[in-house]
Scaffold this motif. Structure first.
Motif, short mmCIF file in Angstrom:
data_model
loop_
_atom_site.label_atom_id
_atom_site.label_comp_id
_atom_site.label_asym_id
_atom_site.label_seq_id
_atom_site.Cartn_x
_atom_site.Cartn_y
_atom_site.Cartn_z
N ASP A 1 0.82 -1.22 0.00
CA ASP A 1 0.00 0.00 0.00
C ASP A 1 0.85 1.27 0.00
N LYS A 2 2.09 1.17 0.50
CA LYS A 2 2.99 2.32 0.50
C LYS A 2 3.34 2.73 -0.92
N GLY A 3 3.37 1.74 -1.84
CA GLY A 3 3.66 2.03 -3.24
C GLY A 3 5.12 2.34 -3.48
N GLY A 4 5.44 2.59 -4.72
CA GLY A 4 6.80 2.94 -5.10
C GLY A 4 7.71 1.74 -5.18
N LYS A 5 8.94 2.00 -5.60
CA LYS A 5 9.92 0.94 -5.81
C LYS A 5 10.22 0.14 -4.54
N GLU A 6 10.10 0.78 -3.39
CA GLU A 6 10.39 0.08 -2.14
C GLU A 6 9.41 -1.04 -1.85
N SER A 7 8.28 -1.06 -2.53
CA SER A 7 7.28 -2.09 -2.25
C SER A 7 7.43 -3.32 -3.15
N VAL A 8 8.42 -3.32 -4.06
CA VAL A 8 8.53 -4.44 -5.00
C VAL A 8 8.86 -5.77 -4.30
N GLU A 9 9.66 -5.71 -3.25
CA GLU A 9 9.99 -6.95 -2.54
C GLU A 9 8.75 -7.54 -1.85
N ALA A 10 7.90 -6.67 -1.34
CA ALA A 10 6.65 -7.14 -0.71
C ALA A 10 5.75 -7.77 -1.77
N LEU A 11 5.65 -7.15 -2.94
CA LEU A 11 4.84 -7.71 -4.04
C LEU A 11 5.38 -9.08 -4.43
N TYR A 12 6.69 -9.18 -4.58
CA TYR A 12 7.32 -10.44 -4.97
C TYR A 12 7.11 -11.52 -3.91
N THR A 13 7.29 -11.16 -2.65
CA THR A 13 7.13 -12.13 -1.56
C THR A 13 5.70 -12.64 -1.50
N LEU A 14 4.73 -11.74 -1.60
CA LEU A 14 3.33 -12.16 -1.57
C LEU A 14 3.00 -13.03 -2.80
N ALA A 15 3.59 -12.69 -3.94
CA ALA A 15 3.40 -13.50 -5.14
C ALA A 15 3.94 -14.91 -4.93
N GLN A 16 5.08 -15.01 -4.29
CA GLN A 16 5.68 -16.32 -4.00
C GLN A 16 4.76 -17.16 -3.10
N LEU A 17 4.10 -16.49 -2.17
CA LEU A 17 3.18 -17.20 -1.27
C LEU A 17 1.93 -17.66 -2.01
N TYR A 18 1.36 -16.77 -2.81
CA TYR A 18 0.17 -17.15 -3.59
C TYR A 18 0.49 -18.27 -4.58
N GLY A 19 1.65 -18.20 -5.19
CA GLY A 19 2.04 -19.21 -6.18
C GLY A 19 2.57 -20.49 -5.58
N ARG A 20 2.76 -20.48 -4.25
CA ARG A 20 3.31 -21.63 -3.51
C ARG A 20 4.70 -22.02 -4.03
N VAL A 21 5.50 -21.00 -4.36
CA VAL A 21 6.87 -21.25 -4.81
C VAL A 21 7.89 -20.59 -3.88
N TYR A 22 7.44 -20.19 -2.69
CA TYR A 22 8.35 -19.57 -1.72
C TYR A 22 9.40 -20.59 -1.31
N LYS A 23 10.64 -20.13 -1.18
CA LYS A 23 11.76 -21.06 -0.94
C LYS A 23 11.69 -21.79 0.40
N ASP A 24 11.09 -21.20 1.42
CA ASP A 24 11.02 -21.81 2.75
C ASP A 24 9.70 -22.57 2.89
N LYS A 25 9.79 -23.88 2.89
CA LYS A 25 8.59 -24.73 2.95
C LYS A 25 7.83 -24.58 4.27
N ASP A 26 8.55 -24.27 5.34
CA ASP A 26 7.87 -24.04 6.63
C ASP A 26 6.97 -22.81 6.56
N VAL A 27 7.45 -21.77 5.88
CA VAL A 27 6.64 -20.57 5.70
C VAL A 27 5.39 -20.91 4.90
N LEU A 28 5.55 -21.69 3.84
CA LEU A 28 4.39 -22.09 3.04
C LEU A 28 3.37 -22.85 3.88
N ALA A 29 3.86 -23.69 4.77
CA ALA A 29 2.95 -24.43 5.67
C ALA A 29 2.23 -23.45 6.60
#
Length: 197
Positions: free
Chosen positions: A84-112
């Motif tokens: 919600d903050k927007g701007g370039k600083e939010s790209v890592e948050a977008l990517y991380t949330l995308a990884q969670l939705y796509g179930r491709v996040y590197k840490d399997k415990d986090v996915l669980a």
């Protein structure tokens, strides 16, 4: 004797001044240096501070929260606040949330930890990575995922297979990864590019 008493009073008085200056008194707050909220520890130890922090601080705190089932929900909330903050600083948050939705996040415990909090949604993951690249065209982790989406097509379920688009994302992404000195991502891009030739 009088000299020794004066020195003792001076020492005691100086000690009291130092104590009251740094610790504060009941009547006035302590004077302390302003502390940045940029570290994960500070942000995660003080939720109110994290909520008002910048996107990077919120993302760092969110990633820390995601590692525990008890705080994973707070982690997702912080990712959304960072977005919600927007701007370039939010790209890592977008990517991380995308990884969670796509179930491709590197840490399997986090996915669980997020399994029951976020539904698997590869189209949403794709959209989040597109938003990240729209904010920062050099953000190669999202370029990599977008390339993988187009390379996999129906297997990932986000978009139709399009090898030309996949090559475009991989080719531009590998250059940015090289510029950043990210050997791991550079190798991943190169493997994908080779497999498409």
């Amino acid at each position: 004797m009088i000299g020794a008493a004066a020195v003792a009073l001076f020492i005691i008085g100086g000690g009291y001044f130092a104590y009251s200056h740094f610790m504060g008194s009941k009547d006035e707050p302590a004077q302390q240096e302003e502390v940045s909220t940029s570290s994960a520890t500070q942000a995660s130890n003080n939720p109110a501070q994290a909520e008002t922090g910048d996107a990077k601080s919120l993302t760092t705190a969110a990633i820390s929260d995601l590692k525990s089932a008890g705080t994973a929900g707070q982690g997702i909330d912080k990712l959304n606040q960072a977005i919600d903050k927007g701007g370039k600083e939010s790209v890592e948050a977008l990517y991380t949330l995308a990884q969670l939705y796509g179930r491709v996040y590197k840490d399997k415990d986090v996915l669980a930890n997020v399994e029951n909090l976020l539904p698997k949604d590869t189209k949403k993951a794709h959209e989040l990575n597109e938003k990240a690249v729209a904010l920062d065209a050099t953000y190669y982790p999202s370029l990599y995922e977008l390339g993988c989406d187009y390379m996999a097509g129906d297997a990932r379920g986000a978009v139709e297979r399009d090898i030309d688009k996949a090559k475009q994302y991989f080719t531009s992404g590998v250059e940015y990864a090289r510029q950043a000195g990210d050997v791991g991502f550079t190798e991943r891009f190169e493997i994908r590019i080779t497999s498409l030739e």
